[in-house]
Design an enzyme around this catalytic site. Structure first.
Site, PDB file in Angstrom:
ATOM      1  CB  SER A 119     -12.765  -3.243  -0.576  1.00 19.51           C
ATOM      2  OG  SER A 119     -12.185  -4.052   0.587  1.00 19.51           O
ATOM      3  CE1 TYR A 142      -8.261  -9.937  -1.148  1.00 16.14           C
ATOM      4  CE2 TYR A 142      -9.488  -8.828   0.589  1.00 16.14           C
ATOM      5  CZ  TYR A 142      -8.613  -8.633  -0.525  1.00 16.14           C
ATOM      6  OH  TYR A 142      -7.733  -7.652  -0.640  1.00 16.14           O
ATOM      7  CB  THR A 168      -9.065  -9.947  -4.899  1.00 14.89           C
ATOM      8  OG1 THR A 168      -9.657  -8.672  -5.396  1.00 14.89           O
ATOM      9  CG2 THR A 168      -7.663  -9.609  -4.738  1.00 14.89           C
ATOM     10  CE  LYS A 256      -7.825  -5.077  -7.619  1.00 16.29           C
ATOM     11  NZ  LYS A 256      -7.014  -5.446  -6.480  1.00 16.29           N
ATOM     12  CG  HIS A 300      -3.384  -6.445  -3.527  1.00 20.78           C
ATOM     13  ND1 HIS A 300      -4.270  -7.702  -3.544  1.00 20.78           N
ATOM     14  CD2 HIS A 300      -3.766  -5.750  -2.176  1.00 20.78           C
ATOM     15  CE1 HIS A 300      -5.255  -7.235  -2.576  1.00 20.78           C
ATOM     16  NE2 HIS A 300      -4.896  -6.199  -1.921  1.00 20.78           N
TER      17      HIS A 300
HETATM   18  C1  FNR Z   1      -6.081  -2.260  -1.929  1.00 18.41           C
HETATM   19  N1  FNR Z   1      -6.364  -3.227  -2.633  1.00 18.41           N
HETATM   20  C2  FNR Z   1      -7.189  -4.065  -2.450  1.00 18.41           C
HETATM   21  N2  FNR Z   1      -7.541  -4.884  -3.325  1.00 18.41           N
HETATM   22  C3  FNR Z   1      -8.562  -5.678  -2.988  1.00 18.41           C
HETATM   23  O1  FNR Z   1      -8.785  -6.558  -4.001  1.00 18.41           O
HETATM   24  N3  FNR Z   1      -9.434  -5.609  -1.982  1.00 18.41           N
HETATM   25  C4  FNR Z   1      -8.825  -4.897  -1.027  1.00 18.41           C
HETATM   26  O2  FNR Z   1      -9.364  -4.878   0.150  1.00 18.41           O
HETATM   27  C5  FNR Z   1      -7.841  -3.876  -1.263  1.00 18.41           C
HETATM   28  N4  FNR Z   1      -7.442  -3.046  -0.247  1.00 18.41           N
HETATM   29  C6  FNR Z   1      -6.623  -2.310  -0.484  1.00 18.41           C
HETATM   30  C7  FNR Z   1      -6.202  -1.155   0.741  1.00 18.41           C
HETATM   31  C8  FNR Z   1      -5.248  -0.236   0.111  1.00 18.41           C
HETATM   32  C9  FNR Z   1      -5.190   0.708   1.518  1.00 18.41           C
HETATM   33  C10 FNR Z   1      -4.688  -0.141  -0.992  1.00 18.41           C
HETATM   34  C11 FNR Z   1      -3.822   0.994  -1.282  1.00 18.41           C
HETATM   35  C12 FNR Z   1      -5.044  -1.151  -1.989  1.00 18.41           C
HETATM   36  C13 FNR Z   1      -5.510  -3.189  -3.987  1.00 18.41           C
HETATM   37  C14 FNR Z   1      -6.420  -2.087  -4.771  1.00 18.41           C
HETATM   38  O3  FNR Z   1      -7.392  -2.749  -5.399  1.00 18.41           O
HETATM   39  C15 FNR Z   1      -5.516  -1.781  -6.353  1.00 18.41           C
HETATM   40  O4  FNR Z   1      -4.973  -2.798  -6.675  1.00 18.41           O
HETATM   41  C16 FNR Z   1      -4.175  -0.891  -5.960  1.00 18.41           C
HETATM   42  O5  FNR Z   1      -4.683   0.090  -5.217  1.00 18.41           O
HETATM   43  C17 FNR Z   1      -3.896  -0.303  -7.327  1.00 18.41           C
HETATM   44  O6  FNR Z   1      -2.800   0.795  -7.132  1.00 18.41           O
HETATM   45  P1  FNR Z   1      -2.900   2.144  -6.963  1.00 18.41           P
HETATM   46  O7  FNR Z   1      -3.851   2.631  -7.768  1.00 18.41           O
HETATM   47  O8  FNR Z   1      -3.201   2.350  -5.192  1.00 18.41           O
HETATM   48  O9  FNR Z   1      -1.529   2.511  -7.222  1.00 18.41           O
END
Ligand code: FNR
Length: 403
Positions: A119, A142, A168, A256, A300
């Protein structure tokens, strides 16, 4: 003798048999503020719940009397072979879950032999993670208003061996997570934030400035409606700017946050790729036109716009739009090997898991992440055997009935 039996019984009682059990352990292990930050979703959490529920609606249609004595699960993403079609989604700040943070996750990814997407908001630097393991890594980006930060991070990721950039696209602004607002979610002391967000190459004042930005990023600023983060993120970034991103890196770029083939209001042609206002709509076809090397169907994890569809519900539409030109991956709600199977049957080349990894990390560090990944893989293996699919290619739409 009874003592040993009792110990054995207790151990059996603690045997973790499913990914969901890790969620319970994570809840016990973490301060409420951090657990809610990880587990929660935007507003009514409709999308968060739907991501899981829509998987559960799909019913499997197995084939029998197939030779399933050997099950082959490895696959290839952008030229990199992984042991199973299960990758690690980018999620923020693993050090809130466990002191070893992303380094533990990366080691688990290497052991499992899969791709980890680091991330942008990681709590370890791109270099530290690169040095900690030989997992194939992608870097998630980002774009902030300070474009030089993106340039710096992308170049450093490239230099330290990351193999792709994951842009993303569904976060022009931060979604509204009410639990975080109620908990007054914030990060630990600034002094513990060293290295946060990989920006330590900047001067000390820069570090403090950006660490402070991140610190505030998660803080409720009082009105709840205009968190500080919205001021640092470049919410003007749109399709046109992908050409800029391509100009600063040689790495392939995956997009994404795609949830639809097209929005239906505009004709998709090469002319209207760059027009506003509709150009912010996420379209699989547009992603192809701007040269994306892959698409991640994602909402997300239900943390951004609530009431977007469950990812599994729109996967097939996106896959059809993309054809087989580039890989289509999916994340959101994958908690079982059967979920992985269902996504593959609808055309995903692999899935990503977000929260399951964090729950494993919070509960048991690196070993927990490994266990989560292996449980999903073992469940997928069993599903393939019981469904009569010895290889990933055998998994098809005909193995599913709509629920
Ligand atoms: C995320 N997600 C996310 N996506 C991204 O592109 N950059 C990020 O920094 C983050 N940070 C983030 C923090 C937390 C705590 C969560 C739960 C999610 C989204 C992540 O990449 C992904 O799309 C989802 O987590 C997928 O869903 P599930 O597997 O958590 O159900």
């Amino acid at each position: 003798p009874e003592g040993e039996l009792a110990t054995a019984r207790a151990a059996a009682a603690y045997e973790i048999v499913s990914v969901n059990e890790f969620q319970v352990l994570a809840r016990q292990a973490l301060p409420k503020m951090y657990y809610d930050f990880y587990a929660g979703g935007a507003e009514d959490e409709h999308t968060l719940k739907k991501n899981v529920q829509e998987f559960q609606r799909i019913i499997l249609q197995p084939r029998v009397l197939v030779d399933v004595s050997n099950i082959a699960m490895s696959t290839n993403i952008l030229g990199y072979t992984i042991s199973a079609p299960i990758m690690i989604a980018p999620t923020a700040m693993h050090k809130l879950a466990h002191p070893e943070g992303e380094l533990a996750t990366a080691r688990a990814a290497a052991e499992f032999d899969t791709i980890m997407i680091l991330s942008f908001s990681a709590s370890s630097s791109v270099e530290e993670v690169a040095a900690s393991c030989d997992a194939v890594r992608f870097f998630q980006l980002y774009v902030l208003k300070r474009r030089d930060i993106a340039v710096n991070l992308v170049q450093r990721a490239e230099k330290s061996g990351y193999k792709a950039i994951v842009l993303t696209a569904d976060r022009p602004r931060r979604g509204r997570k009410e639990a975080d607002i109620k908990n007054k979610m914030n990060l630990p002391q600034l002094k513990n934030l060293e290295g946060l967000m990989s920006i330590e190459v900047f001067s000390v004042s820069e570090i403090l400035k950006w660490a402070l930005s991140l610190y505030e990023l998660l803080q409720d600023k009082g009105s709840n409606t205009k968190p500080y983060t919205n001021e640092i993120f470049d919410s003007s970034f749109c399709w046109r700017d992908i050409a800029w991103l391509k100009s600063i890196t040689n790495l392939p770029i995956l997009i994404k946050g795609i949830l639809t083939r097209e929005d239906g209001k505009i004709k998709v042609s090469s002319d209207d790729v760059f027009v506003t206002p509709f150009s912010i709509v996420l379209l699989a076809t547009k992603a192809m036109e701007v040269g994306a090397a892959g698409i991640i169907v994602s909402n997300h994890g239900g943390r951004q716009l609530d009431y977007t569809p469950a990812t599994i519900s729109v996967l097939e539409e996106v896959v059809q739009a993309v054809g087989r030109k580039v890989p289509v991956l999916l994340d959101g709600g994958v908690r079982r090997g059967t979920d992985v199977f269902k996504a593959l049957a609808l055309g995903a080349q692999a899935v990503l898991v977000g929260r399951p990894v964090i729950y494993g990390l919070a509960a048991k560090g690196e070993a927990g992440v490994r266990k989560v990944m292996h449980m999903l893989k073992d469940e997928l293996e069993l599903t393939m055997a019981l469904a009569g699919c010895p290889t990933l290619k055998d998994i098809s739409r005909s193995h599913e009935l709509d629920g």
